[in-house]
Design a protein around this motif. Structure first.
Motif, PDB file in Angstrom:
ATOM      1  N   PRO A  58     -14.151  -3.123 -17.807  1.00  0.00           N
ATOM      2  CA  PRO A  58     -12.077  -2.189 -17.550  1.00  0.00           C
ATOM      3  C   PRO A  58     -11.405  -1.894 -16.997  1.00  0.00           C
ATOM      4  O   PRO A  58     -11.579  -3.065 -15.805  1.00  0.00           O
ATOM      5  CB  PRO A  58     -13.513  -0.594 -17.643  1.00  0.00           C
ATOM      6  N   TYR A  59     -10.818  -1.832 -17.878  1.00  0.00           N
ATOM      7  CA  TYR A  59      -9.509  -2.109 -17.463  1.00  0.00           C
ATOM      8  C   TYR A  59      -8.584  -1.229 -15.736  1.00  0.00           C
ATOM      9  O   TYR A  59      -8.732  -0.511 -16.177  1.00  0.00           O
ATOM     10  CB  TYR A  59      -8.294  -2.560 -18.295  1.00  0.00           C
ATOM     11  N   LYS A  60      -7.925  -2.046 -14.948  1.00  0.00           N
ATOM     12  CA  LYS A  60      -8.406  -1.024 -13.565  1.00  0.00           C
ATOM     13  C   LYS A  60      -6.485  -1.613 -13.610  1.00  0.00           C
ATOM     14  O   LYS A  60      -6.156  -2.546 -13.163  1.00  0.00           O
ATOM     15  CB  LYS A  60      -8.770  -0.997 -12.439  1.00  0.00           C
ATOM     16  N   ILE A  61      -5.562  -0.449 -13.400  1.00  0.00           N
ATOM     17  CA  ILE A  61      -4.256  -0.605 -13.280  1.00  0.00           C
ATOM     18  C   ILE A  61      -3.970   0.133 -11.896  1.00  0.00           C
ATOM     19  O   ILE A  61      -4.104   1.186 -12.072  1.00  0.00           O
ATOM     20  CB  ILE A  61      -3.409  -0.465 -14.214  1.00  0.00           C
ATOM     21  N   ARG A  62      -3.063  -0.818 -11.133  1.00  0.00           N
ATOM     22  CA  ARG A  62      -2.932   0.827  -9.500  1.00  0.00           C
ATOM     23  C   ARG A  62      -1.144   0.063  -9.525  1.00  0.00           C
ATOM     24  O   ARG A  62      -0.544  -1.147  -9.875  1.00  0.00           O
ATOM     25  CB  ARG A  62      -3.388  -0.162  -8.392  1.00  0.00           C
ATOM     26  N   ALA A  63      -0.690   1.152  -9.694  1.00  0.00           N
ATOM     27  CA  ALA A  63       0.754   1.449  -9.506  1.00  0.00           C
ATOM     28  C   ALA A  63       1.397   1.964  -8.125  1.00  0.00           C
ATOM     29  O   ALA A  63       0.581   3.160  -8.130  1.00  0.00           O
ATOM     30  CB  ALA A  63       1.060   1.974 -10.564  1.00  0.00           C
ATOM     31  N   ILE A  64       1.485   1.811  -7.670  1.00  0.00           N
ATOM     32  CA  ILE A  64       2.861   2.518  -6.329  1.00  0.00           C
ATOM     33  C   ILE A  64       3.759   3.372  -6.478  1.00  0.00           C
ATOM     34  O   ILE A  64       4.417   2.388  -7.392  1.00  0.00           O
ATOM     35  CB  ILE A  64       2.096   1.625  -5.077  1.00  0.00           C
ATOM     36  N   GLY A  65       3.865   4.458  -6.474  1.00  0.00           N
ATOM     37  CA  GLY A  65       5.133   4.878  -6.655  1.00  0.00           C
ATOM     38  C   GLY A  65       5.346   7.032  -6.855  1.00  0.00           C
ATOM     39  O   GLY A  65       4.223   7.224  -5.857  1.00  0.00           O
ATOM     40  N   PRO A  66       5.607   7.156  -7.444  1.00  0.00           N
ATOM     41  CA  PRO A  66       5.870   8.721  -7.462  1.00  0.00           C
ATOM     42  C   PRO A  66       5.516   9.440  -8.633  1.00  0.00           C
ATOM     43  O   PRO A  66       4.734   9.488  -9.706  1.00  0.00           O
ATOM     44  CB  PRO A  66       7.599   9.463  -8.365  1.00  0.00           C
ATOM     45  N   THR A  67       3.538  10.091  -7.798  1.00  0.00           N
ATOM     46  CA  THR A  67       2.497   9.704  -8.553  1.00  0.00           C
ATOM     47  C   THR A  67       2.336  11.254  -9.505  1.00  0.00           C
ATOM     48  O   THR A  67       2.442  10.947 -10.917  1.00  0.00           O
ATOM     49  CB  THR A  67       0.992  11.256  -7.742  1.00  0.00           C
ATOM     50  N   ALA A 125      -5.148  10.269  -9.385  1.00  0.00           N
ATOM     51  CA  ALA A 125      -3.534  10.071  -8.264  1.00  0.00           C
ATOM     52  C   ALA A 125      -4.327  10.291  -6.817  1.00  0.00           C
ATOM     53  O   ALA A 125      -5.656  10.307  -6.473  1.00  0.00           O
ATOM     54  CB  ALA A 125      -2.839  11.628  -8.266  1.00  0.00           C
ATOM     55  N   ARG A 126      -3.905   8.887  -5.907  1.00  0.00           N
ATOM     56  CA  ARG A 126      -4.128   8.741  -4.765  1.00  0.00           C
ATOM     57  C   ARG A 126      -3.340   8.538  -3.484  1.00  0.00           C
ATOM     58  O   ARG A 126      -2.036   8.157  -3.453  1.00  0.00           O
ATOM     59  CB  ARG A 126      -5.134   7.025  -4.653  1.00  0.00           C
ATOM     60  N   LYS A 127      -3.602   9.418  -2.729  1.00  0.00           N
ATOM     61  CA  LYS A 127      -2.751   9.460  -1.314  1.00  0.00           C
ATOM     62  C   LYS A 127      -2.725   7.880  -1.133  1.00  0.00           C
ATOM     63  O   LYS A 127      -1.598   7.721  -0.102  1.00  0.00           O
ATOM     64  CB  LYS A 127      -2.978   9.872   0.022  1.00  0.00           C
ATOM     65  N   ARG A 128      -3.540   6.700  -1.440  1.00  0.00           N
ATOM     66  CA  ARG A 128      -3.462   5.037  -0.852  1.00  0.00           C
ATOM     67  C   ARG A 128      -3.539   4.139  -1.715  1.00  0.00           C
ATOM     68  O   ARG A 128      -5.023   4.529  -2.278  1.00  0.00           O
ATOM     69  CB  ARG A 128      -4.146   5.037   0.871  1.00  0.00           C
ATOM     70  N   VAL A 154       1.472  -1.091   0.267  1.00  0.00           N
ATOM     71  CA  VAL A 154       0.601  -0.036   0.136  1.00  0.00           C
ATOM     72  C   VAL A 154       1.162   1.233   0.254  1.00  0.00           C
ATOM     73  O   VAL A 154       2.193   1.014   0.743  1.00  0.00           O
ATOM     74  CB  VAL A 154      -0.769   0.655   1.452  1.00  0.00           C
ATOM     75  N   GLY A 155       0.470   2.526  -0.762  1.00  0.00           N
ATOM     76  CA  GLY A 155       1.480   3.356  -0.571  1.00  0.00           C
ATOM     77  C   GLY A 155       0.748   4.517  -1.899  1.00  0.00           C
ATOM     78  O   GLY A 155      -0.333   4.242  -2.633  1.00  0.00           O
ATOM     79  N   PRO A 156       1.280   5.591  -1.792  1.00  0.00           N
ATOM     80  CA  PRO A 156       0.480   6.779  -3.180  1.00  0.00           C
ATOM     81  C   PRO A 156       1.045   6.044  -4.271  1.00  0.00           C
ATOM     82  O   PRO A 156       1.687   6.022  -4.724  1.00  0.00           O
ATOM     83  CB  PRO A 156       1.558   8.315  -2.180  1.00  0.00           C
TER      84      PRO A 156
END
Length: 236
Positions: A166-175, A203-206, A91-93
């Motif tokens: 619809p395809y949802k890609i979640r990526a943690i890193g520098p937004t 962009a999401r904080k979490r 978990v992360g931004p």
């Protein structure tokens, strides 16, 4: 008769000039799409080469670390480590990128439609990695260096599991860095949007990225006590 001859001649000349200019404008606009397509492919090629170079450097660094750590590992630990390797949930931004097939927008004349393909999703994932993405998932499936995103019939398979849009890609890193990379002019997002595919990055904080338990595909091969086992590197 001579009074109207000069005005009529002048009007005819102006009309001819306007028709010539309009014809040249139409010819120029017809050549924009092929040239733009070539520019898009050049940009995508440069981006992919950059991502491959970064991944190769990471592999070399990890191989050096494994060389140092592998000599002290006992033979029993080699066999145990070859059976599974866990990628923990993280978990992360970061960003949540939604890719959906559209029904509108401009369509090319070659017959292509606004359909999302596996290679389109892979290009977006590579862009996110280039922008600093540390952990990525696609429709809840963790993307690792061992993952497969392929087209199988009418479906897209991720880690041997079919997914649908619809395809949802979640990526943690520098937004900001990842968003900038996705938004590059002539990049994959602009390319897909041209063909009517919707790409929305928020962009999401979490951001939560699912874990994955890697199982060895080996059925007959076993690690040798004389060689160092190269276990999978840390998850992306």
């Amino acid at each position: 008769m001579k009074n109207w001859l000069l005005p009529v001649t002048f009007v005819a000349l102006i009309t001819g000039l306007l028709l010539a200019v309009q014809w040249r404008s139409q010819e120029a606009s017809r050549s924009v799409l092929p040239s733009r397509r070539i520019e898009d492919l050049v940009v995508l090629l440069k981006t992919t080469e950059k991502a491959n170079s970064q991944l190769s450097e990471q592999v070399r660094e990890l191989q050096g670390q494994l060389t140092k750590a592998g000599t002290s590992r006992p033979a029993g630990a080699l066999v145990a480590a070859s059976q599974s390797h866990d990628y923990p949930a993280l978990v992360g931004p970061g960003l949540i990128v939604t890719v959906a097939e559209g029904t509108g927008g401009r369509r090319p004349t070659e017959g292509n439609s606004a359909v999302v393909h596996a290679e389109d999703l892979l290009k977006i994932i590579n862009e996110l990695r280039t922008g600093g993405g540390e952990a990525i998932s696609l429709n809840g499936h963790r993307i690792t260096e061992l993952s497969e995103v392929v087209t199988a019939g009418q479906h897209i398979m991720v880690n041997q599991t079919p997914v649908k849009g619809p395809y949802k890609i979640r990526a943690i890193g520098p937004t900001e860095d990842m968003k900038t990379t996705l938004g590059l002019r002539g990049g994959v997002v602009e390319y897909l949007q041209f063909y009517g595919i919707s790409v929305d990055a928020v962009a999401r904080k979490r951001v939560e990225v699912a874990g994955y338990k890697w199982k060895s595909p080996w059925r007959f091969a076993q690690p040798s006590s004389r060689s160092m086992l190269r276990s999978p590197p840390p998850a992306f």
